[in-house]
Structures are given as C-alpha cells and as structure tokens.
Design a protein around this motif. Structure first.
Motif, PDB file in Angstrom:
ATOM      1  N   SER A  59       0.842  -1.204   0.000  1.00 26.11           N
ATOM      2  CA  SER A  59       0.000   0.000   0.000  1.00 26.11           C
ATOM      3  C   SER A  59       0.869   1.244   0.000  1.00 26.11           C
ATOM      4  CB  SER A  59      -0.909   0.026   1.247  1.00 26.11           C
ATOM      5  OG  SER A  59      -0.129   0.295   2.403  1.00 26.11           O
ATOM      6  N   GLY A  60       0.247   2.390  -0.199  1.00 23.31           N
ATOM      7  CA  GLY A  60       0.969   3.654  -0.109  1.00 23.31           C
ATOM      8  C   GLY A  60       1.430   3.928   1.319  1.00 23.31           C
ATOM      9  N   THR A  61       0.603   3.553   2.280  1.00 21.16           N
ATOM     10  CA  THR A  61       0.985   3.725   3.679  1.00 21.16           C
ATOM     11  C   THR A  61       2.235   2.912   3.984  1.00 21.16           C
ATOM     12  OG1 THR A  61      -1.352   4.000   4.214  1.00 21.16           O
ATOM     13  CG2 THR A  61       0.133   3.558   6.057  1.00 21.16           C
ATOM     14  N   ASP A  62       2.257   1.656   3.535  1.00 13.86           N
ATOM     15  CA  ASP A  62       3.455   0.831   3.726  1.00 13.86           C
ATOM     16  C   ASP A  62       4.655   1.416   2.995  1.00 13.86           C
ATOM     17  OD1 ASP A  62       2.205  -0.933   5.369  1.00 13.86           O
ATOM     18  OD2 ASP A  62       2.322  -2.661   4.020  1.00 13.86           O
ATOM     19  N   GLU A 156       9.398  11.885  -0.477  1.00 14.76           N
ATOM     20  CA  GLU A 156       8.249  12.492  -1.148  1.00 14.76           C
ATOM     21  C   GLU A 156       7.014  11.615  -0.912  1.00 14.76           C
ATOM     22  OE1 GLU A 156       9.034  13.490  -5.442  1.00 14.76           O
ATOM     23  OE2 GLU A 156      10.958  12.589  -4.937  1.00 14.76           O
ATOM     24  N   ASP A 157       5.927  12.204  -0.431  1.00 18.72           N
ATOM     25  CA  ASP A 157       4.646  11.493  -0.440  1.00 18.72           C
ATOM     26  C   ASP A 157       4.023  11.768  -1.798  1.00 18.72           C
ATOM     27  OD1 ASP A 157       2.033  10.616  -0.299  1.00 18.72           O
ATOM     28  OD2 ASP A 157       1.823  11.081   1.840  1.00 18.72           O
ATOM     29  N   ASN A 158       4.228  10.794  -2.698  1.00  9.95           N
ATOM     30  CA  ASN A 158       3.836  10.957  -4.102  1.00  9.95           C
ATOM     31  C   ASN A 158       2.530  10.213  -4.401  1.00  9.95           C
ATOM     32  OD1 ASN A 158       4.227  11.826  -6.743  1.00  9.95           O
ATOM     33  ND2 ASN A 158       5.545  10.099  -7.294  1.00  9.95           N
ATOM     34  N   ALA A 159       1.738   9.952  -3.344  1.00  9.45           N
ATOM     35  CA  ALA A 159       0.518   9.153  -3.507  1.00  9.45           C
ATOM     36  C   ALA A 159      -0.479   9.779  -4.479  1.00  9.45           C
ATOM     37  CB  ALA A 159      -0.148   8.939  -2.146  1.00  9.45           C
ATOM     38  N   GLN A 160      -0.454  11.119  -4.594  1.00  7.44           N
ATOM     39  CA  GLN A 160      -1.457  11.792  -5.433  1.00  7.44           C
ATOM     40  C   GLN A 160      -0.877  12.355  -6.720  1.00  7.44           C
ATOM     41  OE1 GLN A 160      -3.565  14.690  -3.018  1.00  7.44           O
ATOM     42  NE2 GLN A 160      -4.182  13.161  -1.508  1.00  7.44           N
ATOM     43  N   ALA A 161       0.413  12.163  -6.969  1.00  7.02           N
ATOM     44  CA  ALA A 161       1.028  12.976  -8.033  1.00  7.02           C
ATOM     45  C   ALA A 161       1.888  12.193  -9.021  1.00  7.02           C
ATOM     46  CB  ALA A 161       1.837  14.100  -7.403  1.00  7.02           C
ATOM     47  N   LEU A 180       4.472   5.860  -3.523  1.00  3.98           N
ATOM     48  CA  LEU A 180       3.315   5.901  -4.419  1.00  3.98           C
ATOM     49  C   LEU A 180       2.203   5.043  -3.843  1.00  3.98           C
ATOM     50  CD1 LEU A 180       4.743   5.278  -8.008  1.00  3.98           C
ATOM     51  CD2 LEU A 180       3.357   7.234  -7.303  1.00  3.98           C
ATOM     52  N   SER A 181       0.958   5.449  -4.099  1.00  2.00           N
ATOM     53  CA  SER A 181      -0.193   4.618  -3.749  1.00  2.00           C
ATOM     54  C   SER A 181      -0.954   4.273  -5.020  1.00  2.00           C
ATOM     55  CB  SER A 181      -1.126   5.384  -2.808  1.00  2.00           C
ATOM     56  OG  SER A 181      -2.383   4.715  -2.726  1.00  2.00           O
ATOM     57  N   PHE A 182      -1.362   3.011  -5.113  1.00  2.00           N
ATOM     58  CA  PHE A 182      -2.247   2.598  -6.211  1.00  2.00           C
ATOM     59  C   PHE A 182      -3.622   2.223  -5.671  1.00  2.00           C
ATOM     60  CE2 PHE A 182       2.088   1.101  -7.601  1.00  2.00           C
ATOM     61  CZ  PHE A 182       2.304   2.102  -8.538  1.00  2.00           C
ATOM     62  N   SER A 185      -8.894   4.629  -5.977  1.00  3.46           N
ATOM     63  CA  SER A 185      -9.337   5.967  -6.384  1.00  3.46           C
ATOM     64  C   SER A 185      -8.197   6.877  -6.831  1.00  3.46           C
ATOM     65  CB  SER A 185     -10.100   6.637  -5.241  1.00  3.46           C
ATOM     66  OG  SER A 185      -9.215   6.912  -4.181  1.00  3.46           O
ATOM     67  N   LYS A 186      -6.947   6.421  -6.714  1.00  2.00           N
ATOM     68  CA  LYS A 186      -5.829   7.266  -7.156  1.00  2.00           C
ATOM     69  C   LYS A 186      -5.779   7.309  -8.685  1.00  2.00           C
ATOM     70  CE  LYS A 186      -4.891   8.174  -3.023  1.00  2.00           C
ATOM     71  NZ  LYS A 186      -3.956   7.870  -1.963  1.00  2.00           N
ATOM     72  N   ASN A 187      -4.980   8.195  -9.242  1.00  2.00           N
ATOM     73  CA  ASN A 187      -4.965   8.369 -10.708  1.00  2.00           C
ATOM     74  C   ASN A 187      -4.605   7.080 -11.434  1.00  2.00           C
ATOM     75  OD1 ASN A 187      -5.523  10.985 -10.086  1.00  2.00           O
ATOM     76  ND2 ASN A 187      -3.940  11.879 -11.383  1.00  2.00           N
TER      77      ASN A 187
HETATM   78  C1  PLP Z   1      -3.750   7.752  -0.490  1.00  2.00           C
HETATM   79  C2  PLP Z   1      -2.694   8.451   0.250  1.00  2.00           C
HETATM   80  C3  PLP Z   1      -1.791   7.771   1.095  1.00  2.00           C
HETATM   81  C4  PLP Z   1      -1.955   6.338   1.494  1.00  2.00           C
HETATM   82  O1  PLP Z   1      -2.014   5.419   0.470  1.00  2.00           O
HETATM   83  P1  PLP Z   1      -2.737   3.996   0.709  1.00  2.00           P
HETATM   84  O2  PLP Z   1      -2.377   3.238  -0.533  1.00  2.00           O
HETATM   85  O3  PLP Z   1      -4.194   4.261   0.837  1.00  2.00           O
HETATM   86  O4  PLP Z   1      -2.156   3.385   1.923  1.00  2.00           O
HETATM   87  C5  PLP Z   1      -0.768   8.497   1.676  1.00  2.00           C
HETATM   88  N1  PLP Z   1      -0.629   9.810   1.465  1.00  2.00           N
HETATM   89  C6  PLP Z   1      -1.468  10.501   0.677  1.00  2.00           C
HETATM   90  C7  PLP Z   1      -1.253  11.959   0.472  1.00  2.00           C
HETATM   91  C8  PLP Z   1      -2.543   9.851   0.059  1.00  2.00           C
HETATM   92  O5  PLP Z   1      -3.384  10.557  -0.701  1.00  2.00           O
END
Ligand code: PLP
Length: 369
Positions: A59-62, A156-161, A180-182, A185-187
C-alpha cells in the motif's frame, strides 16, 4: 444528473479485455505474490518516474513506513511534514516510533511552505516528508536545499502525483525516496491496495526489498525486523495494463481542469494555482472560497447532484490522536483556513462535456442565489 467525484470503473472500461487477459494469465501461472508482473511494473514505474529503482509493496501507507524504516528513522526522531494531507502521511511517522512535526502550508499551492521549515528543525530532526498535494509537486528546490544543508533525508509522499513534473524532473525522482499509492481511487488505481517506493539509491531499494519480506534476504534467515508488505502479482498485472493508458488519462484530466478554470474564473472562488515550474496531474480539482467557509456551497452542490467534499476537513495537528503533541487551534493558521475554505469538485478523465457543464452551472447557480 448525479456526478460523482471519481469514476473508478472508467479506468477498467478503457482497457477491459487486456486487463481481463492479464488477470487470467496470472491465475493460469498461479504466481500470486511478488513475481514477474511485479518486477515488470517496478521497472516500468522506475522508468516512468525517471528514478533508478522501484520496489512494490502492499500500500501507499506501507511505502511511507518502509521508506522511513530503510532510512533508519526510529523512536526519538522527529520528522517534519505538512498538517494538510491524508492522515497516512503522519501516521507512518508515528508507526515507526518517531514524532511528526507539522509545518504550515503555502496558501496558494496548499503544499508545505519551505520558508517555515528551518524554524522547526531541532537536534532530533531526521527527515522531511513533503506531500505533492492534489497532484502537483511541493517546492522541492527549497526543501532539498534545507535538507542538504542540515543533513536531513527527504521522502516524497507521491501518492497523489504520479506523472507530475517539477522543472525538468518527475515527482518520485527528487527526494531520497518516494511513496506511491495505487489505491483504487488514485490516478493509477489497482483492484485493491497496492503501493510502490521509487528511489535513486540502490542501498535504500535493497533494504526495502528485505524489509518487505520480514527482514529476510535468505529464506528463514532474518537480518532485521521487517514486515509483510508484498505486492500481489494480480495487482501488478492490472496496473501494467493501465499504465499504458496513463498519459492519455492525465491529458484528459488537464483538459477538464482547463475547462473548469476558464468557466469559473469570474466567480468569487480561487481555481487551483499551478506555479510555472510545475505540471499538475489533478488527482483532485480543489476550489477555494474567496471569502467565508465552503460549508454552504458543499451542501448546495451535493443537494443538486454534484458530489463535493473538503480535502481535508481537519488538519492533522488538530486530530484527537495527536492531542499529546500539544498543538492548539491557531498554531498553523494557513492549514486551518484551507481546511474550511476548500472543496473538491468532480474530476476524472471520463467527465463528459454535459457533466462538466452541469458542474459549472450548479456552482454558478450557488453564487446567483
Ligand atoms: C492515499 C494516500 C496515502 C496512502 O495510500 P494507501 O495506498 O491508501 O495506503 C498516503 N498519502 C497521501 C497523500 C494519500 O493521498
């Protein structure tokens, strides 16, 4: 008309046959965890981001937690980040035993304000986590310069970008590591949870590969305490098909954003501000009231079939779980103001002209009342 904020199914509709085929192939081969699709996706995402390495995780959190672990962030350390983000950014810091230290945002981009970072650095500070909020990069030159000067790591928290440009670089290739998060609902969304770390540092990539399988590089031999955070081959197979459509989807998002910008600019709302050094991927299209809170317009839009929500309604320094950190209302005024004045409107690559028009008309109707 009812227009949701996201349309997750549209990503599937665009490549249905190929996605179905990719899933069937994984099932036929019965190779479910890590595996060849994961390695393929890691190579493709690294190349896409212009980073040397990518490591798939659950996950993105991981991805954030394992980046922090690989950089040696631990109990007693402090990590500087933004209060105006999804909770996982700060949560990951807390989960490795460190303390999140919140720095206020730039009111125009909503990203962490580098000029306020210096004042929050102590002898315990080890890292900075900028978030590329809504889909555009934080001011990375400013952040990297402070980090270099003070010997700090940058995640970098690149989850949205994914796909955002900062000057000549891509998001995910600038800091020491990037998450990165997949999430669906992400892009670029999987069919469940999935995430990835990108980095230019081979030692960090190797360490994360060990951490994601219980701190083990040789079966049943554990060099350190890690966790189970493996990426499924099925998720990777789905994501590899979708990645081929990804740039086309980004272009459609930008077109939709340009349409909104053009049609809303005379109203008393601020459209997203994109500094010339950035390209925006519009994970979210967020408007801001020029005066007053967004409560009434959010209510009006939802009642009239246009889904709208604040992102994010409670800044992290005011969350109940962080009471013990000792922040109070007024400490980070820009984040607090943004949390009540901003609202997201529907944004995804498959918005039709009729839908966009209806969103615009409904917003105009609110101001004409
Ligand atoms: C979605 C998101 C995460 C977490 O990603 P998960 O895959 O849901 O664990 C972390 N930071 C930001 C800014 C996010 O939007």
């Amino acid at each position: 008309m009812k227009i949701p904020l996201f349309n997750i199914r549209a990503q599937y509709e665009d490549a249905r046959h190929e996605i179905d085929g990719a899933i069937k192939k994984v099932v036929r081969e019965h190779d479910f965890v890590l595996g060849s699709e994961v390695r393929g996706l890691e190579d493709e995402i690294a190349a896409y981001c212009g980073a040397r390495f990518a490591v798939g995780v659950a996950s993105g959190t991981d991805a954030l937690i394992l980046s922090l672990m690989a950089l040696g962030i631990k109990e007693g350390d402090e990590v500087i980040t933004t209060p105006f983000t999804f909770f996982a950014t700060a949560e990951s810091v807390s989960l490795v035993g460190a303390k999140p230290v919140f720095v206020d945002i730039d009111p125009k981009t909503y990203n962490i304000n580098p000029s306020l970072i210096e004042g929050k650095i102590t002898s315990r500070t080890r890292a900075i986590i900028p978030v590329h909020l809504y889909g555009q990069c934080a001011d990375m030159d400013g952040i990297m310069a402070i980090a270099k000067q003070r010997g700090l790591k940058v995640i970098e928290d690149n989850a949205q970008a994914l796909g955002a440009r900062y000057k000549e670089k891509m998001s995910g290739s600038i800091g020491h590591a990037a998450a990165l998060s997949f999430f669906p609902s992400k892009n670029l969304g999987a069919f469940g949870d999935a995430g990835m770390i990108t980095t230019n540092d081979g030692c960090i990539a190797e360490r994360i590969k060990i951490l994601r399988v219980h701190g083990s590089s040789v079966r049943y031999v554990h060099s350190e305490i890690g966790t189970n955070s493996r990426l499924d081959n099925i998720q990777a197979a789905v994501l590899r098909v979708k990645l081929k459509c990804f740039n086309r989807w980004l272009k459609a998002r930008v077109k939709n954003a340009e349409y909104y910008d053009r049609k809303l600019r005379d109203l008393p709302v601020e459209c997203p501000y994109v500094p010339p050094c950035n390209t925006h991927t519009y994970h979210l299209y967020v408007l801001r009231m020029r005066s007053g809170t967004a409560v009434n317009i959010i209510d009006f839009l939802n009642k009239n079939g246009v889904e709208s929500r604040p992102y994010y309604p409670i800044p992290l320094h005011l969350q109940e779980c962080y009471k013990d950190l000792g922040y109070k209302k007024g400490d980070l005024p820009e984040a607090e103001k943004a949390s009540v004045e901003t609202f997201a409107i529907p944004m995804h690559p498959k918005l039709t002209m009729a839908q966009k028009d209806y969103v615009v008309k409904t917003i105009r109707r609110f101001f004409e009342r």
